[in-house]
Design a protein around this motif. Structure first.
Motif, PDB file in Angstrom:
ATOM      1  N   CYS A 285       0.838  -1.206   0.000  1.00 22.25           N
ATOM      2  CA  CYS A 285       0.000   0.000   0.000  1.00 22.25           C
ATOM      3  C   CYS A 285       0.864   1.244   0.000  1.00 22.25           C
ATOM      4  O   CYS A 285       0.513   2.245  -0.622  1.00 22.25           O
ATOM      5  CB  CYS A 285      -0.933   0.003   1.214  1.00 22.25           C
TER       6      CYS A 285
ATOM      7  N   ARG B 260       2.111   1.491  -3.751  1.00 24.88           N
ATOM      8  CA  ARG B 260       1.135   1.831  -4.781  1.00 24.88           C
ATOM      9  C   ARG B 260       0.806   3.321  -4.712  1.00 24.88           C
ATOM     10  O   ARG B 260       0.525   3.828  -3.637  1.00 24.88           O
ATOM     11  CB  ARG B 260      -0.161   1.041  -4.582  1.00 24.88           C
ATOM     12  N   GLY B 261       0.834   3.957  -5.839  1.00 30.56           N
ATOM     13  CA  GLY B 261       0.519   5.377  -5.855  1.00 30.56           C
ATOM     14  C   GLY B 261       1.733   6.243  -5.623  1.00 30.56           C
ATOM     15  O   GLY B 261       1.789   7.381  -6.059  1.00 30.56           O
TER      16      GLY B 261
ATOM     17  N   VAL C  94      -7.968  13.195  -6.751  1.00 37.46           N
ATOM     18  CA  VAL C  94      -6.539  13.346  -7.026  1.00 37.46           C
ATOM     19  C   VAL C  94      -5.802  13.648  -5.718  1.00 37.46           C
ATOM     20  O   VAL C  94      -4.742  13.091  -5.429  1.00 37.46           O
ATOM     21  CB  VAL C  94      -6.283  14.444  -8.075  1.00 37.46           C
TER      22      VAL C  94
ATOM     23  N   GLU D  37      -6.492  12.692  -2.885  1.00 33.28           N
ATOM     24  CA  GLU D  37      -6.431  11.515  -2.018  1.00 33.28           C
ATOM     25  C   GLU D  37      -5.114  10.754  -2.180  1.00 33.28           C
ATOM     26  O   GLU D  37      -4.554  10.247  -1.205  1.00 33.28           O
ATOM     27  CB  GLU D  37      -7.614  10.587  -2.319  1.00 33.28           C
ATOM     28  N   THR D  38      -4.610  10.685  -3.414  1.00 33.89           N
ATOM     29  CA  THR D  38      -3.321  10.014  -3.642  1.00 33.89           C
ATOM     30  C   THR D  38      -2.258  10.625  -2.733  1.00 33.89           C
ATOM     31  O   THR D  38      -1.439   9.923  -2.142  1.00 33.89           O
ATOM     32  CB  THR D  38      -2.880  10.177  -5.107  1.00 33.89           C
TER      33      THR D  38
ATOM     34  N   VAL E  54      -3.008   9.975   1.236  1.00 35.38           N
ATOM     35  CA  VAL E  54      -2.767   8.665   1.835  1.00 35.38           C
ATOM     36  C   VAL E  54      -1.281   8.401   2.025  1.00 35.38           C
ATOM     37  O   VAL E  54      -0.907   7.537   2.812  1.00 35.38           O
ATOM     38  CB  VAL E  54      -3.364   7.473   1.032  1.00 35.38           C
ATOM     39  N   HIS E  55      -0.441   9.146   1.296  1.00 38.54           N
ATOM     40  CA  HIS E  55       0.987   8.824   1.389  1.00 38.54           C
ATOM     41  C   HIS E  55       1.793   9.848   2.175  1.00 38.54           C
ATOM     42  O   HIS E  55       2.857   9.539   2.673  1.00 38.54           O
ATOM     43  CB  HIS E  55       1.585   8.689  -0.016  1.00 38.54           C
TER      44      HIS E  55
END
Lengths: 315, 530, 277
Positions: free
Chosen positions: B79, B82-83, B107, B109-110, B113-114
């Motif tokens: 996880c 990814r992204g 957009v 959100e990418t 989350v990181h």
């Protein structure tokens, strides 16, 4: 958004008009002379005439329909023939039991179904999922009035936690009133909660197999994150439909459950009026229940638009 | 060290082998094209890198990305990758976005989350990412919802989500297959630019040799879950060794032999046809609007001719087809087959309709799954006043099936027993059974793999010669139209903007739209395949 | 197909349960343990024994026999209601889909919405208020409620079928809407209709029980499960078995039908998961 709500509002009014016409025709026109029906075989001509006068049956059918609707719009539902009291007053009293009961049951079923459905969907194929599916399979199949009787047997007669029936009255306090409604509400909520759990689960699983869920996973979201952030709101759309439909089943179910628990609500009123052949009361209660169903479905339509931007129309 | 190195990748779903010993590498800044027909395992290879495989899939081997073997990583580590390290773009832009979330939020959100950034900062960077994919905020505010965008614009949003954190590797699985050719060209250009700017590796999956040949630095050809050949592009085209690669290339450029010459007499005449549709009324009391799908279209097809009709989705070619077939009445103009009107006095003319038939695009949706082939193929008999009965009917069915290369015994089977290519043959048999003059091919080969497509094109050419058929060949795919038609019409927004001999139009397009279409069409490098 | 059916656990269990009750109803025409018309007050409210496996009721009637005879009422009412719902709903749905967006479609759909606003209980109440209670009322009330269920289902499925190319091919072959509906649409919605049919069958049994329980359905002396429960209510503390066994009969029949519906759905379309509401 406004245009969408307006459109729904127009169709709400049309539905109400048509529904009221159907009820009016079914109860006042189909049987022929309602007054003769209400008085039975051996009615005297002068009493019959007096009742006709009292019920306003001397006008033409369209006149009678319009005056009935106009009366209802002003809160005048006519006068009960058997009780000699205004129907609006009788309904008002009974509503204070039936409405809280329906809302209580709806709240219970939603509170059970949401976590259970999400839990089962998020652990698809696991023991939890199988357990939830098994219990709800039973819950869907159980007749709610029989379940109510079994609860009376266990919780009222054997354990004596609740009374077997009757209503404490709101004047005894909120909790006393709610306590009398608890067993009936559970009985009403169980099948609905089972249905809703299953809809919630399958709708979530459907949504979880959509392309956009894979896109979200490719962004780096965990399974749990996609479930809560993306799947849940999308899965709400079919769930809302079912909640809307459930309301009408709850109204119908409440009429029956009130009989199990001897609750003096609208259901009892209807059956008393049927045996007393008091058509005016039957007509008004049916109209009220149909009104409630139609209005709730209107609310569900508006809720759709709140969830789904595609319905709000392009800007 | 390579950015991505796949070695000995095997993958099985429920013990059914999907990938066998797949190996490929992607260097930073390199575009690697993976080509294969359906069932070649190209998409599964991509999903294996992302580790977004179906639950029952088991992968073994090594997939080393940025020094880490993704097959050995925990889900939590994946996880995080990814992204951020790897991004992915999917085939179907219409369903790839969450319909009830704004594009800005999706957009952003990418990033959220990181990285530990504020929402405002994430939105700011989402704005930049959308600007990079040419969706500037002044024309495409972040508050737009996906349904307010076209397919190409949605694909740009998906790309923005994938590149927002400037990943090292971007995987694009048939990113333009669902798009029109001009949109496809724009998206491909965009991807190329992003690769150059960020120096990321791009693993590009496609069924279309021409699309990949145009942009890839390195090609990998797959079949039945194996890599059959790979090498740098465009050299690979000249040095192909494996028979499958050669066959694939030959099929992609296949030119059927056609002997028949069109006669100098018109079969179908379309004169000044206009078709309007009513649209939703504006407001509750507003007047219903109308949309002109076909606007003053005139053309004719000569007997024995193969006429191409090209245009992008929504240009009105399907509407025109339905009008010619007499399924819908037109508002103005005339459609004549051999001088007879298709519609007489608001009713379709049966005598005319029995002289034309159609073959549709989707080999899976074209047949009622509950009927046997004999019944499916003989359906057009309904148009005859005295349909053949008994032995005559059986003979006609057998003849139709045999003429498309199937056996007469196939008439007892159900449609699910046939492959896509065979189904398209059955569709042709259904069209032939009442011996029509005109056959409309509505994207009839668009859904087929290239090798199957070549076979069907040969069959059509052969039937045309033998039976003296006239074809109206409708397609969005210009290269196919070029291969099989005598003349071509170019349609845009309901109008025919250019028509002429196919060779002339392709060599010397006059209308700017035709030029744009031709420029956008991906082409294989010019060479003789020996 | 048959082998797949036998390995489908829901289908086998559901079919077995349903067949037990259908069988019991059929057997009751020729034989019951004890005639339900004769009263035996001396043996009233007996708990289960060898002579009366499920005990006796407040008139001394054998509860097993009552349940067997009552199954007739429940099954007959539910089946006829499904037939009414399908018989009217399916053609309406097909017609609405064939003329999508037309006035006919609009009228049918709005009519459906209207009926949905009247739960079957309300329809039964209206009929009873005017014509008096009877089993026929229950059939009509449940049947009317079934119409929009089938109409909507059929329309929805038919609409997606109408966009298929094979329908277009049939139109090219000159076939009209009625013929296409009969040849191409209806055969491809039958699976769906069978599954929904079992669901409405089970809902019909529940609804009939509820209506009989409140006195709007089958009238004495015809035995019915709902009435048996109504009779048992006042004696529930003295003779709980009088309430338990008829309730179990309803529960198991409905459960069986629901399982059968799930199983059929799996069998017809393996892609659809077993996620029934």
């Amino acid at each position: 958004m406004l245009r969408y709500v307006l459109k729904r509002l127009v169709s709400l009014v049309i539905s109400l008009a048509v529904a009221s016409l159907v009820i009016f025709l079914a109860i006042e026109v189909v049987p022929g002379d309602p007054a003769a029906y209400m008085l039975g075989m051996n009615a005297q001509p002068d009493t019959l005439a007096a009742l006709r006068e009292q019920l306003g049956l001397n006008g033409t059918i369209p006149e009678r329909y319009l005056s009935w609707v106009a009366g209802m719009l002003q809160g005048d539902f006519g006068t009960s023939y058997t009780y000699r009291t205004p129907v609006a007053e009788m309904i008002g009293e009974r509503l204070w039991i039936s409405l809280p009961l329906a809302l209580y049951a709806l709240t219970l079923s939603t509170l059970i179904a949401f976590p259970a459905g999400v839990w089962a969907a998020s652990r698809r194929g696991s023991a939890v999922d199988m357990g939830v599916m098994g219990v709800t399979q039973l819950g869907v199949a159980i007749p709610n009035f029989w379940f109510a009787m079994l609860m009376v047997l266990v919780f009222a007669i054997n354990l004596r936690w609740f009374s077997a029936g009757g209503f404490a009255g709101w004047e005894q306090g909120f909790f006393a009133g709610m306590k009398s409604l608890t067993l009936p509400a559970i009985a009403l909520a169980l099948p609905q909660a089972s249905i809703l759990t299953r809809v919630m689960r399958s709708s979530l699983l459907d949504t979880l197999s959509e392309d956009f869920i894979r896109t979200a996973r490719a962004k780096g979201l965990t399974r749990r994150q996609v479930l809560w952030r993306h799947a849940l709101r999308n899965a709400m759309i079919p769930v809302l439909t079912i909640i809307g439909m459930q309301f009408s089943f709850l109204m119908a179910g409440a009429i029956i459950i009130e009989n199990v628990f001897f609750l003096p609500g609208l259901g009892r009123l209807v059956f008393q009026s049927i045996s007393a052949r008091d058509l005016i009361v039957v007509e008004s209660v049916v109209m009220l229940l149909v009104f409630a169903v139609i209005v709730v479905n209107f609310a569900v339509d508006v809720a759709y638009a709140a969830v789904d931007p595609r319905l709000r129309g392009r800007r | 060290m390579s950015l991505l190195r796949i070695e000995g990748l095997n993958l099985a779903i429920h013990d059914y082998g999907i990938l066998h010993d797949v190996a490929l590498t992607v260097e930073p800044g390199q575009i690697v094209g993976v080509i294969g027909e359906s069932g070649s395992g190209k998409s599964m290879t991509a999903l294996a890198v992302m580790q977004l495989l179906p639950e029952a899939a088991r992968a073994t081997g090594r997939v080393v990305l940025d020094g880490q073997d993704v097959l050995q990583l925990s889900e939590a580590d994946l996880c995080r990758m990814r992204g951020r390290v790897m991004g992915m773009v999917f085939q179907e832009p219409m369903t790839a976005l969450n319909p009830i979330q704004t594009i800005g939020d999706q957009v952003a959100e990418t990033i959220l989350v990181h990285e530990r950034v504020t929402k405002a900062e994430a939105r700011d960077r989402a704005r930049q990412a959308l600007a990079r994919v040419e969706l500037p905020e002044d024309r495409f505010p972040l508050t737009r919802y996906p349904h307010e965008l076209s397919g190409g614009q949605r694909q740009r949003v998906v790309i923005a989500m994938a590149i927002a954190l400037r990943p090292r590797l971007l995987i694009a699985d048939e990113p333009t297959t669902a798009l029109d050719v001009t949109t496809q060209a724009q998206i491909l250009t965009l991807l190329k630019r992003l690769v150059q700017e960020d120096g990321m590796g791009l693993l590009m999956i496609s069924h279309d040799l021409a699309v990949v040949a145009d942009m890839a630095d390195h090609l990998v050809i797959m079949r039945h879950g194996r890599v059959v050949e790979s090498g740098p592009s465009p050299d690979l085209f000249h040095r192909m060794q494996h028979p499958y690669s050669k066959a694939l290339l030959a099929a992609s450029t296949h030119q059927p032999d056609r002997a028949a010459q069109p006669q100098d007499m018109p079969l179908l005449q379309v004169r000044g046809v206009i078709r309007d549709y009513a649209t939703a009324r504006k407001g509750i009391w507003g007047k219903p609007g109308s949309f002109r799908a076909v606007n003053d279209v005139s053309f004719q097809i000569r007997r024995g001719e193969s006429l191409g009709l090209v245009g992008e989705s929504g240009c009105g070619k399907s509407t025109l087809t339905r009008a010619i077939l007499g399924l819908e009445e037109v508002q103005a103009g005339q459609i004549l087959l051999d001088g007879q009107p298709v519609f007489t006095g608001h009713r379709p003319n049966r005598a005319v309709r029995r002289r034309m038939q159609v073959v549709f695009q989707d080999p899976y949706g074209s047949f009622n799954p509950r009927h046997r082939v004999a019944r499916l193929v003989s359906e057009p008999f309904h148009l005859l006043d005295t349909p053949p009965q008994g032995a005559a009917r059986d003979a006609a069915i057998a003849a139709a099936l045999e003429s498309v290369g199937l056996s007469a015994d196939d008439r007892h089977k159900y449609i699910h027993e046939f492959s896509g290519g065979q189904r398209q043959r059955i569709a042709i048999a259904r069209a032939l059974i009442i011996k029509p003059d005109l056959i409309i091919l509505d994207e009839a080969v668009s859904a087929l793999d290239v090798s199957i497509r070549a076979q069907i094109l040969d069959l059509l050419a052969d039937l045309g010669d033998r039976l003296g058929l006239t074809y109206l060949f409708i397609s969005h795919d210009l290269s196919v139209v070029r291969q099989v038609t005598d003349r071509v019409l170019v349609m845009q927004a309901g109008r025919i903007v250019e028509q002429g001999e196919t060779a002339d139009v392709f060599a010397n397009p006059q209308h700017p739209y035709t030029r744009q279409l031709l420029a956008a069409t991906p082409r294989l490098p010019d060479f003789e395949n020996t | 197909m048959i082998r797949a059916a036998l390995t489908n656990r829901s289908l086998v269990i559901g079919l077995a349960l349903s067949l037990i009750f259908v069988g019991a109803a059929l057997v009751s025409f020729v034989w019951v343990p004890q005639d339900v018309a004769t009263l035996d007050i001396a043996n009233k409210m007996k708990t289960p024994s060898a002579a009366h496996p499920l005990g006796t009721d407040h008139f001394g009637r054998d509860i097993l026999s009552m349940i067997m005879v009552g199954a007739r009422t429940s099954i007959a009412v539910a089946v006829v209601a499904v037939v009414i719902g399908m018989g009217l709903g399916v053609p309406l749905g097909l017609a609405a889909a064939a003329r999508r967006g037309s006035l006919l479609d609009e009228v049918i759909m709005r009519g459906n919405d209207l009926v949905f606003a009247f739960p079957s209980l309300l329809i039964a109440i209206m009929i009873t208020a005017v014509f008096g209670p009877s089993a026929l009322n229950a059939i009509i009330a449940i049947g009317i409620f079934n119409i929009p269920v089938f109409a909507r289902l059929t329309r929805g499925a038919a609409l997606s079928l109408w966009t298929r190319d094979y329908v277009l091919a049939a139109r090219v072959a000159g076939k009209g809407a009625v013929r296409i509906s009969a040849e191409h649409i209806l055969p491809n919605v039958t699976n769906l209709l069978i599954v929904q049919g079992t669901i409405q069958f089970s809902l019909g049994i529940l609804a009939e029980a509820a209506l009989s329980y409140v006195g709007l359905g089958a009238q004495p002396p015809v035995p019915s499960w709902g009435r048996m429960l109504a009779d048992s209510q006042t004696m529930i503390s003295l003779a709980p078995h009088m309430a338990i066994f008829p309730g179990m009969a309803i529960l198991l029949t409905v459960l069986g039908l629901n399982l059968m519906g799930d199983g059929l759905r799996d069998l017809f379309d393996p892609r659809i998961r077993r996620d029934r509401r």
